[in-house]
Motif scaffolding. Structure first.
Motif, short mmCIF file in Angstrom:
data_model
loop_
_atom_site.label_atom_id
_atom_site.label_comp_id
_atom_site.label_asym_id
_atom_site.label_seq_id
_atom_site.Cartn_x
_atom_site.Cartn_y
_atom_site.Cartn_z
N ARG A 1 0.83 -1.21 0.00
CA ARG A 1 0.00 0.00 0.00
C ARG A 1 0.86 1.26 0.00
O ARG A 1 0.58 2.23 -0.71
CB ARG A 1 -0.92 -0.03 1.21
N TRP A 2 1.93 1.24 0.81
CA TRP A 2 2.81 2.41 0.88
C TRP A 2 3.60 2.60 -0.41
O TRP A 2 3.86 3.72 -0.83
CB TRP A 2 3.73 2.32 2.08
N TYR B 1 1.31 4.25 -2.76
CA TYR B 1 1.14 5.66 -2.39
C TYR B 1 2.33 6.49 -2.84
O TYR B 1 2.16 7.54 -3.45
CB TYR B 1 0.94 5.81 -0.88
N TRP B 2 3.55 6.04 -2.54
CA TRP B 2 4.72 6.86 -2.86
C TRP B 2 4.94 6.99 -4.35
O TRP B 2 5.40 8.03 -4.83
CB TRP B 2 5.97 6.32 -2.15
N LEU C 1 -3.87 9.38 0.57
CA LEU C 1 -3.30 8.78 1.77
C LEU C 1 -4.31 8.02 2.63
O LEU C 1 -3.94 7.09 3.33
CB LEU C 1 -2.65 9.90 2.60
#
Length: 128
Positions: A2-3, A6-7, A42
């Motif tokens: 997930r991160w 996002y990034w 986010l």
């Protein structure tokens, strides 16, 4: 995962925003909308970054996977050659600077370097 999504999406957003910011910063509530978009990306409830990544980014990357891999191979080869080239240039500049410093110091540096000559080292062993 997930991160990572996002990034990647956030980096693409920041890249696009760098150029579009110059053109549309004057719109009313521009900064508020931009902040709301980042919060939407986010938020674990909306999963905006995952949605954008799965719908747009991943298919685009999958289509260009061979081109990206070929580019990375070329970049790795060029980076090795570039590192060697910069290393050689750096050593040449350091050697040139040392020679110039020795010639400009009017013998002061030569006197210091003399203490490290083989003759001086032999005399130390003879004295011992």
């Amino acid at each position: 995962v997930r991160w990572m999504m996002y990034w990647i999406v956030f980096a693409l957003f920041m890249t696009a925003e760098t150029f579009t910011d110059l053109l549309i910063f004057w719109l009313p509530f521009y900064y508020e909308v931009k902040m709301a978009f980042v919060i939407w990306l986010l938020s674990p409830y909306t999963r905006g970054a995952s949605l954008l990544y799965r719908r747009f980014v991943h298919p685009a990357l999958a289509r260009r996977e061979k081109d990206i891999d070929a580019f990375l191979v070329r970049a790795r080869e060029r980076s090795y050659e570039t590192a060697l080239s910069f290393g050689k240039r750096g050593l040449n500049l350091a050697a040139t600077a040392a020679v110039q410093a020795a010639t400009k110091s009017q013998g002061a540096l030569a006197g210091r370097l003399r203490s490290f000559s083989m003759h001086d080292l032999r005399s130390l062993t003879e004295q011992a």
